[in-house]
Design a protein around this motif. Structure first.
Motif, mmCIF file in Angstrom:
data_model
loop_
_atom_site.group_PDB
_atom_site.id
_atom_site.type_symbol
_atom_site.label_atom_id
_atom_site.label_comp_id
_atom_site.label_asym_id
_atom_site.label_seq_id
_atom_site.Cartn_x
_atom_site.Cartn_y
_atom_site.Cartn_z
ATOM 1 N N TYR A 472 0.858 -1.185 0.000
ATOM 2 C CA TYR A 472 0.000 0.000 0.000
ATOM 3 C C TYR A 472 0.894 1.234 0.000
ATOM 4 N N GLY A 473 0.664 2.109 -0.959
ATOM 5 C CA GLY A 473 1.513 3.283 -1.073
ATOM 6 C C GLY A 473 2.942 2.870 -1.343
ATOM 7 N N THR A 503 4.767 6.735 3.188
ATOM 8 C CA THR A 503 3.533 6.118 3.663
ATOM 9 C C THR A 503 3.788 5.579 5.061
ATOM 10 N N ASP A 507 -1.198 4.164 8.196
ATOM 11 C CA ASP A 507 -1.930 4.426 6.954
ATOM 12 C C ASP A 507 -1.933 3.201 6.051
ATOM 13 N N GLY A 511 -5.231 1.290 4.929
ATOM 14 C CA GLY A 511 -5.458 1.202 3.490
ATOM 15 C C GLY A 511 -5.610 -0.226 2.996
ATOM 16 N N SER A 514 -8.978 -1.646 4.133
ATOM 17 C CA SER A 514 -10.076 -1.090 3.337
ATOM 18 C C SER A 514 -10.114 -1.700 1.941
ATOM 19 N N SER A 515 -8.932 -1.958 1.360
ATOM 20 C CA SER A 515 -8.879 -2.494 -0.009
ATOM 21 C C SER A 515 -9.352 -3.930 -0.095
ATOM 22 N N GLU A 530 -9.241 -1.805 11.974
ATOM 23 C CA GLU A 530 -8.554 -2.259 10.756
ATOM 24 C C GLU A 530 -7.363 -3.155 11.096
#
Length: 757
Positions: A472-473, A503, A507, A511, A514-515, A530
């Motif tokens: 992620y990122g 990143t 975060d 992320g 959520s993905s 999360e």
């Protein structure tokens, strides 16, 4: 032969050239290099000779750069000179046959003798030697006629002995002078630059080769394969198609280095070394070969192997930007050894020319013997291990890829007698391809509960990391454990940062969660839903009824009936548990002990709780004990205090039912316990990160199962983790495979290590 490329041995810093041989359009092209980059070559054509008679073999002159010998499909041979400086190319000698048949090989000596190896015919010889210093025309006669009515498949002159050659014949003989040795490896003779050794390859669909020593041939009273062969190696293929060795090339800059190309477009490299002395132990102490034959007693050994170009059929080959390799050669001279890298020039199928940079190898054989055994407690094992310069194995090996490590250290090697005697020995696992396929590994060690759990966890981590699933990122969280996710500790940030963009770990976790479209977290109130969802996924938590029912059915099929019921209850799907229980009772798979009524009740009375207690006391089934403990109190925390359920279930319960402070303490305590005890299931908490190395070091000391530790950590070393212990473990295990004569398995392990990491 499809095509080939040869670096000119006459190259200088101001004049670097290479020859491209194209059998498909019967042409020779001499090129001069303008610039050699990291992977590209800029060059211009010097001379081209096209529309030659069809040929199947060629050889470059060791005396003149522009002179090339050709062996034609008709059996005739010719010598051509490539023109330059406005001069035309020309054929300077032609040697014809009375009985035409295919020419298999040609070679030129430093005395300007031409050897021509031919297919078999009943009434003629199959190896002719011509002197091209004399007038050479259609009527030229050979100065030597050898091998009557016996097909000669390959021939080569020794560089420092122009009147001595080695040839391979139809009956499987490799010979020098009047000496012979039997072998099935009778193709593609390649002599080492110093003239002391030569290599021969196997027939079509036999990806093996042998290295011979000319001095051993000369010293042997009765020449046999064992007395003359230095090493015999079989390359490991993927089984998708037959594998054949196309070419071999010795390195002039690195003695003992040999590169091999195959029919799949793959290029592999082998460095072999010579120890200071041969093994001195008696045969009764040396490892036996389960496939027959005698123990390997040579002081020569394979020091390292590398896959320089992956085959077309592999995932790396399919996704590569380069084409299939049809020819290659080592770049010798001024470009050979810059920055401890040796360059290799590559000819691809579309005739594009590129360069590979290959790291050097500086390991020296130690005098101490390292002897491995499956279950012999009396082995004397040397404890000094020299760690060579190590580099990750990759399709393109460049300067930026090299991890330099040069040190001498010690590592205790205990015998494997502490391993479970009911499971396959390390050697037996190796023979069954115990490598990087997690599911296959689990099948091989089936019955060893701890190893089964390890490979289940590694397989889940690998599945989550596939297709950048944990990226992620700018952060790559692949193979990160639950403890690290919860504590937001990424380990070596440099190795997990993909770009300059910043990143943060929180975060990235939010992320990723959520993905993945997780449903809303249900359970204990938390500030980090999360984090918990991502950790539950690492535990193997099922977020839908369909996936839960599928897993429960798999557990039933494996005979884990009560564990399947616990899994459903733990997920708060009592109706799934009741349906499973009903089916199992009706099929008389398990007895009806009144468990259904207890599961169906919203609340148990005192008598029912008492019944749960004595039922738990009477059963030896851990999963049933855990379920009854939960039914007795209605609180999963009480189950977490026991060892009825394995760590994965207990961690999942903690993620669902402990508050944030309690969860932090629980994960820290369990991680410390797992590392201290070398508990393989603790990999769920540590991941395959830096902390896993500490856990596995304890595991090795407790069980001596170095094999499993190397294979598991190869998924992250050296890509994500920079730990010298892995380098030592890997080299030690590869030495162990060498002692077992598991050459094929070792080659495959080396080739797959890159794709695993």
């Amino acid at each position: 032969m499809e095509a080939a490329i040869r670096w000119s041995p006459f190259s200088t810093p101001d004049r670097r050239r290479f020859l491209v041989v194209d059998a498909s359009d019967s042409s020779l092209t001499l090129n001069e290099v303008d610039h050699i980059g990291h992977h590209d070559v800029q060059y211009h054509r010097v001379s081209r000779y096209a529309k030659l008679p069809a040929f199947a073999a060629f050889a470059c002159s060791p005396l003149q750069e522009s002179v090339v010998a050709l062996g034609h499909v008709s059996g005739n041979a010719s010598v051509v000179r490539l023109g330059e400086d406005k001069q035309s190319s020309e054929t300077i000698a032609t040697f014809t046959l009375k009985q035409q048949r295919k020419c298999n090989a040609v070679d030129l000596s430093r005395q300007n003798w031409l050897a021509v190896a031919l297919d078999k015919t009943r009434s003629d010889v199959c190896l002719n030697i011509y002197d091209i210093n004399k007038d050479a025309g259609d009527s030229a006669e050979p100065i030597r006629r050898l091998c009557a009515a016996e097909m000669v498949s390959s021939v080569c002159f020794f560089p420092e002995s122009p009147q001595e050659l080695v040839a391979t014949t139809q009956h499987g003989h490799a010979g020098s002078g009047n000496l012979q040795a039997s072998s099935r490896h009778v193709n593609s003779i390649r002599i080492s630059p110093d003239g002391t050794q030569f290599a021969t390859t196997g027939p079509t669909s036999d990806p093996s080769f042998t290295i011979w020593d000319k001095r051993w041939l000369s010293q042997a009273t009765v020449v046999s394969f064992k007395s003359a062969a230095v090493l015999s190696i079989t390359l490991a293929g993927d089984g998708a198609q037959p594998l054949t060795i196309r070419d071999l090339r010795w390195s002039g800059s690195n003695p003992g280095r040999l590169a091999i190309s195959t029919s799949t477009g793959e290029i592999q490299m082998v460095d072999f070394k010579t120890a200071s002395h041969s093994p001195s132990l008696g045969a009764e102490y040396l490892p036996s070969n389960p496939y027959g034959g005698t123990t390997w007693e040579s002081n020569c050994y394979v020091a390292q192997t590398r896959t320089l170009r992956s085959p077309e059929s592999s995932e790396e080959g399919r996704n590569a930007t380069y084409g299939r390799v049809v020819g290659f050669d080592w770049v010798e001279g001024p470009e050979a050894g810059e920055d401890d890298l040796q360059k290799m020039i590559i000819l691809e199928q579309d005739h594009e020319v590129s360069v590979i940079n290959v790291p050097g190898f500086k390991a020296q054989a130690q005098d101490n013997n390292i002897l491995m055994s499956d279950r012999c407690p009396s082995n004397a094992i040397g404890n000094n291990l020299s760690v060579p310069d190590a580099a990750p194995i990759a399709p393109h090996v460049g300067a930026d890829d090299v991890v330099k490590m040069n040190m001498t250290t010690s590592i205790p090697l205990q015998t494997a007698s502490k391993l479970d005697s009911s499971s396959p020995s390390p050697r037996e696992r190796c023979q069954q391809s115990y490598l990087f396929d997690c599911r296959k590994n689990a099948d091989i060690i089936s019955g060893d509960w701890h190893l089964e759990r390890l490979w289940e966890i590694v397989n889940r981590l690998r599945a989550h990391a596939a297709d950048n699933g944990m990226v992620y990122g700018s952060l790559d969280l692949s193979y990160i454990g639950i403890a690290a996710i919860w504590a937001e500790q990424i380990g070596n940030v440099h190795r997990r940062t993909l770009s300059r963009a910043q990143t943060s770990m929180p975060d990235a976790i939010i992320g990723l969660a959520s993905s993945k479209d997780f449903p809303p977290f249900t359970g204990q109130r938390t500030d980090y839903p999360e984090h918990r969802q991502l950790c539950l996924a690492a535990c193997g938590w099922r977020f839908t009824t369909e996936t839960l029912e599928e897993e429960c059915q798999q557990l039933v099929e494996r005979g884990l009936h009560y564990q399947a019921i616990v899994q459903a209850v733990l997920h708060d799907y009592k109706h799934v548990a009741l349906n499973l229980l009903r089916t199992l009772i009706r099929s008389r798979t398990i007895p009806n002990i009144g468990l259904g009524a207890l599961l169906a009740a919203d609340m148990l009375n005192d008598d029912q709780r008492e019944m749960c207690k004595w039922m738990a006391a009477d059963t030896d089934e851990p999963a049933l004990k855990a379920l009854l403990a939960y039914l007795t109190t209605g609180d999963w925390r009480d189950v977490m205090k026991t060892t009825y359920l394995h760590l994965g279930y207990r961690v999942a319960l903690g993620l669902k039912y402990l508050n944030d402070t309690e969860l932090s303490g629980f994960l820290q305590a369990e991680t410390a316990r797992a590392v201290r005890n070398g508990d393989l299931e603790g990999i769920l908490l540590t991941g395959l990160s830096e902390q896993a190395m500490d856990l596995l070091q304890t595991y090795i000391a407790r069980t001596s199962d170095l094999q499993t530790a190397v294979l598991a950590t190869a998924h992250t070393n050296p890509r994500y983790v920079d730990d010298v212990r892995w380098v030592m473990w890997k080299e030690t295990y590869f030495e162990q495979m060498q002692a077992w004569r598991a050459f094929n398995e070792r080659t495959k392990a080396t080739g797959e290590a890159a794709s695993a990491a």
